[in-house]
Design a protein around this motif. Structure first.
Motif, PDB file in Angstrom:
ATOM      1  N   ALA A 180       0.728  -1.043  -0.098  1.00 31.86           N
ATOM      2  CA  ALA A 180       0.108  -0.143   0.078  1.00 31.86           C
ATOM      3  C   ALA A 180       0.770   1.161  -0.044  1.00 31.86           C
ATOM      4  CB  ALA A 180      -0.762   0.075   1.290  1.00 31.86           C
ATOM      5  N   LYS A 211       2.375   1.621  -3.389  1.00 36.11           N
ATOM      6  CA  LYS A 211       1.234   2.147  -4.347  1.00 36.11           C
ATOM      7  C   LYS A 211       1.078   3.816  -4.177  1.00 36.11           C
ATOM      8  CE  LYS A 211      -2.038   1.925  -7.377  1.00 36.11           C
ATOM      9  NZ  LYS A 211      -1.898   1.457  -8.894  1.00 36.11           N
ATOM     10  N   ALA A 212       0.915   4.144  -2.969  1.00 35.93           N
ATOM     11  CA  ALA A 212       0.690   5.373  -2.755  1.00 35.93           C
ATOM     12  C   ALA A 212       1.917   6.262  -3.549  1.00 35.93           C
ATOM     13  CB  ALA A 212       0.943   5.779  -1.286  1.00 35.93           C
ATOM     14  N   GLU A 215       1.533   6.226  -7.287  1.00 33.37           N
ATOM     15  CA  GLU A 215       0.653   7.051  -7.794  1.00 33.37           C
ATOM     16  C   GLU A 215       1.009   8.767  -7.602  1.00 33.37           C
ATOM     17  OE1 GLU A 215      -2.823   6.338  -9.047  1.00 33.37           O
ATOM     18  OE2 GLU A 215      -1.664   4.689  -9.184  1.00 33.37           O
ATOM     19  N   CYS A 222      -0.622  -2.917  -9.053  1.00 31.66           N
ATOM     20  CA  CYS A 222      -0.548  -3.382  -7.658  1.00 31.66           C
ATOM     21  C   CYS A 222      -0.047  -4.910  -7.897  1.00 31.66           C
ATOM     22  CB  CYS A 222      -1.826  -3.630  -6.873  1.00 31.66           C
ATOM     23  SG  CYS A 222      -2.808  -2.206  -6.639  1.00 31.66           S
ATOM     24  N   ARG A 235      -6.392   1.958  -8.450  1.00 28.01           N
ATOM     25  CA  ARG A 235      -5.729   3.117  -7.838  1.00 28.01           C
ATOM     26  C   ARG A 235      -5.504   2.828  -6.500  1.00 28.01           C
ATOM     27  NH1 ARG A 235      -5.232   8.000 -11.025  1.00 28.01           N
ATOM     28  NH2 ARG A 235      -6.367   7.659 -12.975  1.00 28.01           N
ATOM     29  N   GLN A 236      -6.201   2.100  -5.761  1.00 29.50           N
ATOM     30  CA  GLN A 236      -5.800   1.554  -4.400  1.00 29.50           C
ATOM     31  C   GLN A 236      -5.937   0.088  -4.580  1.00 29.50           C
ATOM     32  OE1 GLN A 236      -8.349   4.971  -2.009  1.00 29.50           O
ATOM     33  NE2 GLN A 236      -7.568   3.434  -0.838  1.00 29.50           N
TER      34      GLN A 236
END
Length: 336
Positions: free
Chosen positions: A111, A114-115, A118, A127, A330-331
């Motif tokens: 996570a 990924k943040a 992004e 992911c 996106r998440q």
């Protein structure tokens, strides 16, 4: 190597080969330069994030390796295991019984990466690719091999706990049953043993091996109460350390009690000594078609590292989705 052993290995290899054409086609669609223009710093961003996470939480590496395996073996390497039960209208893979022990540190590492991605390259890096890169990078941090990871995986549009049962090995599985399961994913017995070497790091909860330690019911059990294939001193230590595990399910033991935080070949050296923690670990030494590879890797770290790297690359192609087969979420914990 005996004639019967050769026949067993050949039949399992043929079963793996029969499952492999899809994996080969998928691998051909992946590329190590996939993000070279759209997000050229993608690999470095993932590496920096997971290195910081590992430093803060040393259990991250082993947990991420396990997370990667659990993702790939169910519906392919598509990040479907990352979907949170709180964000889905159906019960996702993550909520399946066998996945409940997947560590939060591993989910958090992905996570965080990924943040960061992004922020740098919105809507670009999947992911599934982040998880594959994170697993590779964390192996290297612990002293294991580094290897190229072809990229271009897409994320799943669905995640369903009903897909999990029968697709992941259980800790009490026989080696023969495991080889059949792995062959269905295109993984040969030798590749399976190499991947099992990931147990050189991490830990297992006492509930996963308690049947080997207390009131053992299998062949050869006696007054000692433990599986006779366990080193007696090790078994007594486990009986003491796991006392009260039923009321405290968080009690756990390192998979490799000799060098628990180093990625090395000690896992394989431990098995002939009766120091394999899980029944599925010990089974690899007791089954001739896998025993031969356990011995090979126990004797040769270089061979283990080389074969582990190749097996991880192959694992990373199992059931991958590319192009319109998937999306870039996106998440990671939410289905788009």
């Amino acid at each position: 190597m005996g004639t019967l052993l050769r026949r067993v290995l050949l039949s399992l290899a043929l079963l793996a080969a029969a499952a492999a054409p899809g994996a080969a086609a998928a691998a051909a669609r992946l590329s190590t330069s996939y993000y070279s223009r759209s997000c050229p710093r993608a690999e470095q961003i993932v590496s920096d994030v997971v290195a910081a996470k590992q430093q803060a939480n040393p259990s991250t590496a082993a947990g991420t390796l396990r997370l990667f395996f659990h993702d790939c073996f169910v519906s392919g390497c598509d990040a479907s295991v990352l979907v949170s039960p709180l964000s889905s209208d159906r019960t996702p893979e993550r909520a399946a019984e066998i996945n409940l022990s997947l560590p939060g540190d591993a989910f958090d590492a992905v996570a965080r990466a990924k943040a960061a991605l992004e922020a740098a390259c919105p809507g670009t890096v999947s992911c599934a690719d982040i998880l594959a890169l994170a697993a590779r990078d964390l192996v290297g941090i612990l002293g294991g091999p580094r290897f190229p990871v072809p990229l271009g995986r897409r994320d799943a549009r669905r995640s369903d706990a009903r897909d999990v049962e029968g697709n992941l090995p259980r800790t009490n599985m026989s080696a023969r049953a495991m080889t059949v399961l792995f062959a269905r994913k295109g993984i040969t017995p030798q590749e399976m043993v190499a991947l099992a070497g990931a147990h050189t790091v991490g830990f297992s909860h006492c509930s996963e091996f308690a049947h080997r330690v207390y009131n053992y019911k299998g062949k050869g059990g006696g007054a000692s109460g433990h599986d006779p294939s366990l080193n007696p001193e090790f078994a007594r230590a486990l009986q003491s350390s796991c006392a009260g595990y039923e009321s405290n399910p968080d009690i756990s033991i390192f998979n490799d009690i000799v060098t628990p935080r180093e990625f090395d070949e000690l896992y394989f050296k431990n098995l002939p000594r009766g120091l394999g923690l899980l029944a599925s670990d010990a089974a690899l030494w007791e089954y001739p078609p896998t025993k031969v590879f356990v011995q090979q890797y126990a004797d040769n770290r270089t061979a283990f590292f080389q074969d582990f790297a190749k097996a991880m690359q192959k694992l990373g192609t199992v059931g991958v989705k590319t192009g319109r087969q998937g999306v870039v979420r996106r998440q990671c914990d939410i289905l788009d």
